[in-house]
Motif scaffolding. Structure first.
Motif, PDB file in Angstrom:
ATOM      1  N   UNK A   1       0.831  -1.199   0.000  1.00  0.00           N
ATOM      2  CA  UNK A   1       0.000   0.000   0.000  1.00  0.00           C
ATOM      3  C   UNK A   1       0.869   1.254   0.000  1.00  0.00           C
ATOM      4  N   UNK A   2       0.403   2.263  -0.726  1.00  0.00           N
ATOM      5  CA  UNK A   2       1.070   3.568  -0.775  1.00  0.00           C
ATOM      6  C   UNK A   2       2.576   3.449  -1.071  1.00  0.00           C
ATOM      7  N   UNK A   3       2.925   2.777  -2.146  1.00  0.00           N
ATOM      8  CA  UNK A   3       4.350   2.599  -2.464  1.00  0.00           C
ATOM      9  C   UNK A   3       5.009   3.915  -2.852  1.00  0.00           C
ATOM     10  N   UNK A   4       6.286   4.028  -2.563  1.00  0.00           N
ATOM     11  CA  UNK A   4       7.076   5.187  -2.981  1.00  0.00           C
ATOM     12  C   UNK A   4       7.942   4.776  -4.169  1.00  0.00           C
ATOM     13  N   UNK A   5       8.562   5.736  -4.797  1.00  0.00           N
ATOM     14  CA  UNK A   5       9.450   5.437  -5.922  1.00  0.00           C
ATOM     15  C   UNK A   5      10.593   4.533  -5.470  1.00  0.00           C
ATOM     16  N   UNK A   6      11.078   4.752  -4.245  1.00  0.00           N
ATOM     17  CA  UNK A   6      12.150   3.908  -3.714  1.00  0.00           C
ATOM     18  C   UNK A   6      11.682   2.458  -3.572  1.00  0.00           C
ATOM     19  N   UNK A   7      10.421   2.271  -3.156  1.00  0.00           N
ATOM     20  CA  UNK A   7       9.860   0.920  -3.052  1.00  0.00           C
ATOM     21  C   UNK A   7       9.801   0.262  -4.424  1.00  0.00           C
TER      22      UNK A   7
ATOM     23  N   UNK B   1      -0.887   7.405  -7.654  1.00  0.00           N
ATOM     24  CA  UNK B   1      -0.141   8.443  -8.375  1.00  0.00           C
ATOM     25  C   UNK B   1       1.276   8.543  -7.845  1.00  0.00           C
ATOM     26  N   UNK B   2       2.234   8.724  -8.738  1.00  0.00           N
ATOM     27  CA  UNK B   2       3.617   8.879  -8.322  1.00  0.00           C
ATOM     28  C   UNK B   2       3.859  10.233  -7.690  1.00  0.00           C
ATOM     29  N   UNK B   3       5.069  10.431  -7.223  1.00  0.00           N
ATOM     30  CA  UNK B   3       5.438  11.682  -6.576  1.00  0.00           C
ATOM     31  C   UNK B   3       5.306  12.861  -7.545  1.00  0.00           C
ATOM     32  N   UNK B   4       5.070  14.044  -6.983  1.00  0.00           N
ATOM     33  CA  UNK B   4       4.837  15.247  -7.783  1.00  0.00           C
ATOM     34  C   UNK B   4       5.967  15.476  -8.779  1.00  0.00           C
ATOM     35  N   UNK B   5       7.206  15.245  -8.355  1.00  0.00           N
ATOM     36  CA  UNK B   5       8.329  15.574  -9.237  1.00  0.00           C
ATOM     37  C   UNK B   5       8.419  14.667 -10.466  1.00  0.00           C
ATOM     38  N   UNK B   6       7.694  13.544 -10.459  1.00  0.00           N
ATOM     39  CA  UNK B   6       7.677  12.666 -11.623  1.00  0.00           C
ATOM     40  C   UNK B   6       6.697  13.148 -12.697  1.00  0.00           C
TER      41      UNK B   6
END
Length: 216
Positions: free
Chosen positions: A78-84, A176-181
């Motif tokens: 759940x709620x994965x980050x780009x690092x994940x 949704x990915x992080x804003x900077x993506x």
């Protein structure tokens, strides 16, 4: 003896690109982007075709596409980050979630661009991007989309010598990915080496480099 200065220059340029790319990431907004809205009469589909920076840039230039948002789907965390995602352990794929008006651009056309945008015959890989997060995948939202996707995959096979390995799967939770993506290519094509040497040539080849749309 004259080669050494050239090699040093190349090394310095490469290090400079790496330094500024790292600075951009360190100072970037890593909060999740907003979930895309789906206006009445519009449809949505998520596509995995390698690095989402490139795929998002393509779809953001097509008439009838309301939004193209880089993000993650297909995994269990759940709620994965780009690092994940980069570890490959979360099970997610990098995808672009596309909201489109079927009266302007059909699902068939959306998928026709998908086959042109990447190599669907390489399992869990696009160029130097390797891992299950880069798998070729179509995540459909309706039965009608599944049927179109299956027919499109069969029709596309004639254009490839090797078997297409693209998975066609009912969509799960899209994150949704992080804003900077988001809108990465447009904002970083003069700053980031990946944008300049990987994405830009592909955009030129597809005839989309000069078709940038004004955000709605």
């Amino acid at each position: 003896m004259k080669i050494k200065p050239v090699l040093y220059s190349v090394a310095i340029v490469a290090l400079t690109f790496t330094y500024f790319s790292n600075q951009l990431v360190m100072s970037a907004d890593k909060s999740p982007a907003k979930m895309p809205q789906v206006p009445e009469g519009h449809e949505q589909i998520s596509l995995g075709a390698g690095c989402f920076w490139c795929i998002e840039a393509i779809y953001n230039r097509l008439d009838g596409v309301k939004s193209a948002v880089s993000g993650y789907t297909g995994g269990a965390v759940k709620n994965p980050t780009y690092q994940d995602i980069c570890t490959g352990a979360s099970g997610h794929a990098e995808v672009v979630h596309i909201v489109y008006d079927p009266n302007v651009i059909s699902t068939e056309t959306i998928l026709a661009w998908f086959w042109k945008a990447h190599d669907p015959t390489t399992l869990n890989r696009q160029g130097n991007d390797v891992g299950t997060q880069y798998r070729s995948a179509i995540y459909y939202y309706t039965v009608a989309q599944r049927k179109v996707a299956e027919a499109s995959r069969s029709a596309a096979q004639k254009d490839f010598k090797s078997p297409i390995v693209t998975e066609i799967t009912k969509t799960g939770k899209f994150y949704p990915g992080e804003v900077y993506h988001q809108d990465y290519y447009r904002q970083n094509k003069s700053k980031n080496s990946y944008c300049r040497f990987i994405i830009a040539p592909k955009m030129e080849k597809l005839g989309l480099e000069d078709k940038e749309k004004v955000a709605e």
